[in-house]
Design a protein around this motif. Sequence first.
Motif, PDB file in Angstrom:
ATOM      1  N   LYS A 130       0.818  -1.214   0.000  1.00  0.00           N
ATOM      2  CA  LYS A 130       0.000   0.000   0.000  1.00  0.00           C
ATOM      3  C   LYS A 130       0.843   1.252   0.000  1.00  0.00           C
ATOM      4  N   ASP A 154      -4.539  -5.140  -3.522  1.00  0.00           N
ATOM      5  CA  ASP A 154      -5.433  -4.815  -2.413  1.00  0.00           C
ATOM      6  C   ASP A 154      -6.851  -5.181  -2.887  1.00  0.00           C
ATOM      7  N   SER A 155      -7.622  -5.896  -2.056  1.00  0.00           N
ATOM      8  CA  SER A 155      -8.861  -6.510  -2.554  1.00  0.00           C
ATOM      9  C   SER A 155      -9.868  -5.495  -3.114  1.00  0.00           C
ATOM     10  N   GLU A 156     -10.032  -4.365  -2.421  1.00  0.00           N
ATOM     11  CA  GLU A 156     -11.000  -3.373  -2.896  1.00  0.00           C
ATOM     12  C   GLU A 156     -10.564  -2.784  -4.231  1.00  0.00           C
ATOM     13  N   ASN A 221      -7.011   1.987   7.769  1.00  0.00           N
ATOM     14  CA  ASN A 221      -6.772   1.196   6.562  1.00  0.00           C
ATOM     15  C   ASN A 221      -7.621   1.727   5.405  1.00  0.00           C
ATOM     16  N   GLU A 225      -6.485   3.408   1.894  1.00  0.00           N
ATOM     17  CA  GLU A 225      -7.007   2.864   0.633  1.00  0.00           C
ATOM     18  C   GLU A 225      -7.659   3.939  -0.236  1.00  0.00           C
TER      19      GLU A 225
END
Length: 389
Positions: A130, A154-156, A221, A225
Amino acid sequence: MSEVRRVAVLGATGSVGRQALDVVRKSGGALQVCGLACKENVEVLAPLVEEFRPRLVAVTDPAAEEVLRGKLEGISSRHRPKILAGEKGLSELAACREADIVLNALVGSVGLMPTLSALEAGAILALANKESLVTAGPLVMEKAASCGTLVPVDSEHSSLFRCLQGRDPLTIRSLTLTGSGGSLKSWAAERMEKARPEEVLRHPVWNMGRRITVDSATLMNKALEIIEAQHLFQIDVSKINAVIHPQAFVHGIVELEDGTLFAHLSEPDMKIPISYALYYPSPGPVQRKALDLAEIGRLSFERPDLERFPCLCLGYAAAKEGGTLPAVLNAADEVAVEGFLKGKIKLTEIAGIVRRVMDEHEVETIRSPEQVLEADRWARDRALSLVPA
Ligand code: MG
């Protein structure tokens, strides 16, 4: 994908790295490991080297390098990898010619230089670090536009990346990142103040590293993001939303100008975005069945409570101001989280420390990675001085 794709895994002993190696194991030879790197955990790294036989290995900690050399003596010289050391070794590995794809799953600002090196070498960069985008988004995106290919892990962001494929940026009205709400989602403010590390580290959905689990509980977090998404998708931060979605099946939502929403749904399993990135742009092998929505029954969404989660506001402020401020936010948070995990400050004091360091910082436009790393060091020192010894 017909030919073998060679993968370098940076951060091989961490949560994302280990799951990525599992994806490689199950690839039936389509993916092959050409390089492995970690900070210092040679106990875990050495068996991985024996198993995957990469040509290059890098460890950042000089003491760990010596131990690793000893551990690999049993491997015949023909199969023994070249060992690179220090932070320079990470960048050298990231830029190695044989890697078709570099997975950067390092934790912390140490991931920045390898990110830039991998892109410069023209590799596909599967980015799970990140901090690269948070601290130096403009530099990373400039590099990605001129040489390599950047695929988020990163999943999103992986979800949004998939929902955005083939869409004209002019048709996008907003992006929404979902968050499960972390371990303290429904705790009242007074109770959050007394939260102990072991309670915070019990994340209801994702099994991740310690810092990110604490960051999930404070919503820092999500704040990081938002900054990541701002750079990755080159979109104004005012068009990025965060929403709490406890079931964690919807990971990202794209809203078009005509009011239509496109959402990406999947099991909350990091192997999905990891696999997508490692096989990109080819479709990965089909391994899992679809979600059973009737079985799930209910998906709920709520607005985050900004009073209880002030870190989210700090994230928006840093994203808006830009320059070196996001690097400062990130570094101060890392130090404050460490202070909380060591029992020196309360969970609810993290935001205050980060805010103070941000307030004291004189923001500069980013021109070089060195300048970003300097802002990172400065913020670390300042935050450290605010955490009781
Ligand atoms: Mg995420």
